[in-house]
Enzyme design. Structure first.
Site, PDB file in Angstrom:
ATOM      1  N   CYS A  46       0.808  -1.260   0.086  1.00 55.53           N
ATOM      2  CA  CYS A  46      -0.109   0.084  -0.081  1.00 55.53           C
ATOM      3  C   CYS A  46       0.993   1.202   0.045  1.00 55.53           C
ATOM      4  CB  CYS A  46      -0.686  -0.158   1.331  1.00 55.53           C
ATOM      5  SG  CYS A  46      -2.294  -1.290   1.359  1.00 55.53           S
TER       6      CYS A  46
HETATM    7  C1  BEZ Z   1       0.645  -4.463   1.693  1.00 50.47           C
HETATM    8  O1  BEZ Z   1       0.137  -3.514   1.302  1.00 50.47           O
HETATM    9  O2  BEZ Z   1       1.767  -5.150   1.687  1.00 50.47           O
HETATM   10  C2  BEZ Z   1      -0.291  -5.593   2.274  1.00 50.47           C
HETATM   11  C3  BEZ Z   1      -1.526  -5.254   2.770  1.00 50.47           C
HETATM   12  C4  BEZ Z   1      -2.261  -6.219   3.345  1.00 50.47           C
HETATM   13  C5  BEZ Z   1      -2.105  -7.613   3.234  1.00 50.47           C
HETATM   14  C6  BEZ Z   1      -0.744  -7.910   2.484  1.00 50.47           C
HETATM   15  C7  BEZ Z   1      -0.073  -6.852   2.041  1.00 50.47           C
END
Ligand code: BEZ
Length: 213
Positions: A46
């Protein structure tokens, strides 16, 4: 909650965001819009996604497109995380991130897919046109960061085909030849597409991309 489909009016809502409270339709005004959700603040994928969107500010602006992000984290969390995004992605986040702690917007847009995760939003994308109609819906899993070049490409295609009787072929990008809509008769082509056309099959007619109006 009814499933949203292409052509539906994007639901309106009032929400707290990192840029103040917004009434979604008023905030969109006459612009095109991208509403996209991410699973959670302070997560790696994210962080790269929101940094990339911030770096693409000029790209969206050029296309008269406003962008809003959303997760079910709170406002203070968003604000703290923005500092990390700016620091690590070498950018300035300058679009609203909706704090949807009560999941009101997530539920309106069906962004929580319980068999993937009961509490967090998946990576949804909605592209909305100036009449507030939904023109694209995408859903990505938490583990896959989105390709924002592809979203820009789709906006280019949507904006071209909204105003001209054209469609865009596989892997089309700005400047490539376009497909003439099947609704256009051969007789109409010279006036509509003066750059000429190639008939590969009666149903597959290509024309150079018209100059922008
Ligand atoms: C991420 O943004 O890295 C992420 C968020 C939730 C689950 C897995 C990865």
């Amino acid at each position: 909650m009814a499933t949203l489909r292409l052509g539906d009016t994007a639901p309106d809502f009032n929400a707290e965001t990192t840029e103040g409270t917004i009434q979604f339709h008023d905030w969109l005004g006459d612009s095109w819009g991208v509403l996209f959700s991410h699973p959670a603040d302070y997560t790696p994928v994210c962080t790269t996604e929101l940094g990339t969107v911030a770096q693409y500010t000029d790209q969206f602006k050029k296309r008269n497109t406003k962008v809003a992000a959303l997760s079910v984290d709170g406002l203070e969390s968003h604000k703290g995380w923005i500092k990390d995004i700016n620091e690590t992605q070498n950018t300035t986040v300058n679009f609203p991130i909706i704090a949807d702690e009560d999941k009101k917007v997530a539920n309106l847009y069906d962004m929580i897919h319980p068999n993937a995760d009961n509490n967090l939003t998946v990576r949804s994308v909605f592209i909305i046109d100036p009449s507030k109609k939904i023109k694209l819906i995408l859903t990505y899993p938490a583990s896959t960061g989105r390709n924002f070049d592809e979203l820009i490409r789709v906006i280019d295609s949507l904006q071209l085909t909204a105003y001209q009787k054209l469609a865009t072929p596989a892997n089309w990008k700005q400047g490539d030849d376009c497909v003439i809509s099947p609704a256009v008769s051969n007789e109409e082509i010279p006036e509509l597409f003066p750059k000429g056309h190639t008939e590969i099959k009666p149903y597959l007619r290509m024309t150079p991309q018209p100059d922008s109006k």
